[in-house]
Design a protein around this motif. Structure first.
Motif, mmCIF file in Angstrom:
data_model
loop_
_atom_site.group_PDB
_atom_site.id
_atom_site.type_symbol
_atom_site.label_atom_id
_atom_site.label_comp_id
_atom_site.label_asym_id
_atom_site.label_seq_id
_atom_site.Cartn_x
_atom_site.Cartn_y
_atom_site.Cartn_z
ATOM 1 N N LEU A 177 15.555 12.515 8.353
ATOM 2 C CA LEU A 177 14.981 11.351 8.048
ATOM 3 C C LEU A 177 13.399 11.488 8.038
ATOM 4 N N ILE A 178 12.957 12.886 8.041
ATOM 5 C CA ILE A 178 11.769 13.536 8.033
ATOM 6 C C ILE A 178 11.248 13.064 6.539
ATOM 7 N N PHE A 179 12.071 13.009 5.491
ATOM 8 C CA PHE A 179 11.849 12.905 4.154
ATOM 9 C C PHE A 179 11.357 11.459 3.838
ATOM 10 N N ALA A 180 11.274 10.695 4.778
ATOM 11 C CA ALA A 180 10.804 9.164 4.738
ATOM 12 C C ALA A 180 9.384 9.108 5.030
ATOM 13 N N ALA A 181 8.696 10.380 5.792
ATOM 14 C CA ALA A 181 7.562 10.570 6.144
ATOM 15 C C ALA A 181 6.365 10.399 4.991
ATOM 16 N N PRO A 182 6.762 11.214 3.998
ATOM 17 C CA PRO A 182 5.843 11.024 2.850
ATOM 18 C C PRO A 182 5.961 9.816 2.036
ATOM 19 N N LEU A 183 6.917 9.095 2.040
ATOM 20 C CA LEU A 183 6.996 7.877 1.370
ATOM 21 C C LEU A 183 6.374 6.849 2.340
ATOM 22 N N CYS A 184 6.287 6.826 3.657
ATOM 23 C CA CYS A 184 5.476 6.010 4.259
ATOM 24 C C CYS A 184 3.771 6.212 4.118
ATOM 25 N N LEU A 185 3.523 7.443 4.311
ATOM 26 C CA LEU A 185 2.131 7.816 3.721
ATOM 27 C C LEU A 185 1.580 7.321 2.592
ATOM 28 N N ALA A 186 2.623 7.354 1.519
ATOM 29 C CA ALA A 186 2.155 7.116 0.191
ATOM 30 C C ALA A 186 1.929 5.363 0.101
ATOM 31 N N ALA A 187 2.859 4.711 0.943
ATOM 32 C CA ALA A 187 2.864 3.284 0.824
ATOM 33 C C ALA A 187 1.565 2.884 1.626
ATOM 34 N N ALA A 188 1.048 3.497 2.679
ATOM 35 C CA ALA A 188 0.021 3.229 3.548
ATOM 36 C C ALA A 188 -1.286 3.305 2.505
ATOM 37 N N VAL A 189 -1.317 4.590 1.802
ATOM 38 C CA VAL A 189 -2.409 4.765 1.058
ATOM 39 C C VAL A 189 -2.765 3.665 0.035
ATOM 40 N N ILE A 190 -1.549 3.512 -0.672
ATOM 41 C CA ILE A 190 -1.592 2.476 -1.708
ATOM 42 C C ILE A 190 -2.031 0.949 -1.294
ATOM 43 N N LEU A 191 -1.324 0.702 -0.013
ATOM 44 C CA LEU A 191 -1.984 -0.696 0.473
ATOM 45 C C LEU A 191 -3.448 -0.742 0.650
ATOM 46 N N GLY A 192 -3.819 0.354 1.310
ATOM 47 C CA GLY A 192 -5.042 0.576 1.814
ATOM 48 C C GLY A 192 -5.881 0.565 0.637
ATOM 49 N N ALA A 193 -5.869 1.277 -0.490
ATOM 50 C CA ALA A 193 -6.409 1.373 -1.822
ATOM 51 C C ALA A 193 -6.515 -0.042 -2.334
ATOM 52 N N LEU A 194 -5.420 -0.671 -2.552
ATOM 53 C CA LEU A 194 -5.309 -2.105 -2.995
ATOM 54 C C LEU A 194 -6.217 -3.194 -2.204
ATOM 55 N N GLY A 195 -6.457 -2.706 -0.995
ATOM 56 C CA GLY A 195 -7.153 -4.054 -0.292
ATOM 57 C C GLY A 195 -6.219 -5.001 0.294
ATOM 58 N N VAL A 196 -5.048 -4.771 0.236
ATOM 59 C CA VAL A 196 -4.083 -5.994 0.332
ATOM 60 C C VAL A 196 -4.582 -6.396 1.988
ATOM 61 N N GLU A 197 -4.798 -7.780 1.976
ATOM 62 C CA GLU A 197 -5.084 -8.692 3.343
ATOM 63 C C GLU A 197 -3.908 -8.366 4.177
ATOM 64 N N ASN A 198 -4.320 -8.682 5.625
ATOM 65 C CA ASN A 198 -3.504 -8.647 6.665
ATOM 66 C C ASN A 198 -1.974 -8.097 6.610
ATOM 67 N N VAL A 199 -2.387 -6.441 6.362
ATOM 68 C CA VAL A 199 -1.299 -5.584 6.497
ATOM 69 C C VAL A 199 -1.415 -4.790 7.914
ATOM 70 N N GLY A 200 -2.052 -5.220 8.940
ATOM 71 C CA GLY A 200 -2.285 -4.441 9.881
ATOM 72 C C GLY A 200 -0.816 -4.034 10.606
ATOM 73 N N ASN A 201 -0.012 -4.883 10.801
ATOM 74 C CA ASN A 201 1.350 -4.794 11.183
ATOM 75 C C ASN A 201 2.109 -3.725 10.452
ATOM 76 N N VAL A 202 1.930 -3.939 9.408
ATOM 77 C CA VAL A 202 2.596 -2.984 8.179
ATOM 78 C C VAL A 202 2.256 -1.552 8.483
#
Length: 290
Positions: A177-202
């Motif tokens: 399931l380690i293959f999910a790790a880069p997907l999680c990192l990519a999702a976090a970077v995208i959300l951060g770059a887009l400046g989506v609000e209220n994503v702290g829990n995500v």
């Protein structure tokens, strides 16, 4: 709905200092701290594979909860006239109740694991009682409506069964399931770059999940800590040292980064904590012959 508001108002008529404090304490059973305590106890002392499954199922359940909350966007009861927030108000949307879903998911998983013998007679009634208590506290404290808690409970139980079944399909290859790790990192970077609000829990979920997948993989491949019949005092030392270091790291990292300036604050904080808990502590225990 008005009838749900009336239920909360009626319950809050019972409010007094002692009852308020009791409910604020009991509601923590549905918080992330309780999950972390159960998860690390299982992982460090009893059964690594089940603990890894337990964490996966729980975090997938949290992800579903956050997704539904974002889509529905129901306002908290304490925003309605005549209802107050007893204790600190919970942020985010109201439906479904994350605390109720959390304790239901935890209880269901434990009962799925220990569904036979004497332990079932202990865990089943305890799980039901704790889930009912948390559901009650969420309503009494003005954080959720009755329907929020019922749906949260139902989701927690259903997702525990569904995700447990899917996890078991991996057999002895669960570390991949380690293959999910880069997907999680990519999702976090995208959300951060887009400046989506209220994503702290995500971000928290993404960071924690990245950590446990990487940490479990490293631990299984390189550390290979084996649970034996450790003496009781060694188990106590492991839990004490582990919890102190994990909580110190969790709180200490609050001062390492400015959450207002660092886009991936929540992600990085929980990644570091999760990595230490999953592989760092196990390495320390092995080196210390615990």
């Amino acid at each position: 709905m008005q009838w749900e508001i009336e239920i909360i108002r009626a319950l809050q008529k019972l409010s007094c200092g002692f009852f308020d404090a009791l409910n604020i304490a009991l509601t923590q059973l549905g918080d992330e701290i309780f999950f972390m305590a159960v998860a690390v106890l299982l992982y460090w002392c009893f059964d690594k594979k089940f603990a890894y499954k337990f964490m996966n199922v729980y975090l997938f359940s949290v992800a579903v909860n956050e997704g539904i909350k974002t889509l529905v966007g129901r306002r908290r009861p304490y925003t309605v006239e005549g209802v107050r927030s007893i204790g600190n108000p919970t942020s985010g949307a109201s439906f479904p109740s994350g605390h109720s879903q959390s304790i239901a998911c935890i209880s269901a998983q434990i009962n799925i694991k220990y569904r036979e013998g004497v332990l079932k007679k202990i865990f089943l009634p305890v799980g039901i009682a704790l889930t009912a208590l948390v559901m009650f506290t969420r309503i009494y404290l003005g954080q959720h409506y009755l329907t929020d808690t019922i749906v949260g409970c139902a989701l927690g139980i259903a997702l525990a069964f569904v995700f447990s079944f899917l996890f078991d399909l991996l057999g002895d290859k669960e570390e991949w399931l380690i293959f999910a790790a880069p997907l999680c990192l990519a999702a976090a970077v995208i959300l951060g770059a887009l400046g989506v609000e209220n994503v702290g829990n995500v971000m928290t979920v993404l960071g924690a999940y990245t950590a446990i997948t990487v940490g479990y993989f490293l631990e299984k491949k390189f550390v290979r800590y084996k649970h034996g019949k450790s003496k009781w005092w060694k188990q106590i030392i492991k839990v004490a040292v582990g919890l102190v270091t994990v909580l110190a790291l969790k709180e200490g990292l609050k001062f390492a980064f400015d959450p207002e300036q660092y886009l991936l604050y929540n992600y990085l904080r929980y990644f570091i904590v999760g990595l230490w808990a999953s592989v760092g502590c196990m390495t320390l225990f092995k080196l210390c012959r615990l």
